[in-house]
Motif scaffolding. Structure first.
Motif, PDB file in Angstrom:
ATOM      1  N   GLU A  80       0.829  -1.207   0.000  1.00 31.14           N
ATOM      2  CA  GLU A  80       0.000   0.000   0.000  1.00 31.14           C
ATOM      3  C   GLU A  80       0.863   1.256   0.000  1.00 31.14           C
ATOM      4  N   LYS A  94      -4.455  -0.398  -4.737  1.00 32.15           N
ATOM      5  CA  LYS A  94      -4.326  -0.031  -3.333  1.00 32.15           C
ATOM      6  C   LYS A  94      -5.569  -0.472  -2.546  1.00 32.15           C
ATOM      7  N   LYS A  95      -6.747  -0.305  -3.153  1.00 32.06           N
ATOM      8  CA  LYS A  95      -7.986  -0.750  -2.504  1.00 32.06           C
ATOM      9  C   LYS A  95      -7.966  -2.267  -2.311  1.00 32.06           C
ATOM     10  N   ASP A  96      -7.485  -3.001  -3.322  1.00 36.83           N
ATOM     11  CA  ASP A  96      -7.379  -4.446  -3.205  1.00 36.83           C
ATOM     12  C   ASP A  96      -6.428  -4.839  -2.077  1.00 36.83           C
ATOM     13  N   GLU A  97      -5.315  -4.148  -1.980  1.00 39.47           N
ATOM     14  CA  GLU A  97      -4.345  -4.452  -0.923  1.00 39.47           C
ATOM     15  C   GLU A  97      -4.937  -4.151   0.454  1.00 39.47           C
ATOM     16  N   ALA A  98      -5.736  -3.103   0.554  1.00 37.77           N
ATOM     17  CA  ALA A  98      -6.343  -2.750   1.830  1.00 37.77           C
ATOM     18  C   ALA A  98      -7.330  -3.817   2.293  1.00 37.77           C
ATOM     19  N   ARG A  99      -7.974  -4.482   1.328  1.00 41.73           N
ATOM     20  CA  ARG A  99      -8.937  -5.535   1.667  1.00 41.73           C
ATOM     21  C   ARG A  99      -8.248  -6.810   2.135  1.00 41.73           C
ATOM     22  N   ASP A 100      -7.044  -7.041   1.655  1.00 41.52           N
ATOM     23  CA  ASP A 100      -6.336  -8.294   2.001  1.00 41.52           C
ATOM     24  C   ASP A 100      -5.724  -8.278   3.363  1.00 41.52           C
TER      25      ASP A 100
END
Length: 71
Positions: free
Chosen positions: A11, A65-71
Motif C-alpha cells: 500500500e 491499493k484498494k485491493d491491498e487494503a482488503r487483504d
C-alpha cells in the motif's frame, strides 16, 4: 532460493507511485498551460496522450491499493 512474498508495504509503495505520477501529470499540465502557444502541435498532442496514460495508471494504482487494503 527465492525470497518469500512480503506484501506488508504494498500500500505504501502504491501510494508513492500515485504521488509520483500525479506530480508528473501536474508538471506536464503546468508546462502546457505556460507554453502551449510556443510548442508544436505534435509535441502538445504527445504530452496530452502521455497524461491520458498517466491518468489510467493512477486509476489502476488506486484500484490496486484498494485491493491491498482488503487483504
Amino acid at each position: 532460493m527465492a525470497k518469500p512474498d512480503n506484501r506488508a508495504d504494498n500500500e505504501v509503495h502504491l501510494q508513492e507511485h500515485i504521488n509520483h505520477t500525479l506530480s508528473k501529470l501536474h508538471a506536464a499540465e503546468d508546462y502546457l498551460d505556460e507554453h502551449a502557444d510556443e510548442i508544436k502541435a505534435d509535441e502538445k498532442q504527445a504530452i496530452e496522450a502521455k497524461n491520458d496514460r498517466r491518468k489510467e495508471s493512477i486509476d489502476y494504482f488506486i484500484a490496486e491499493k484498494k485491493d491491498e487494503a482488503r487483504d
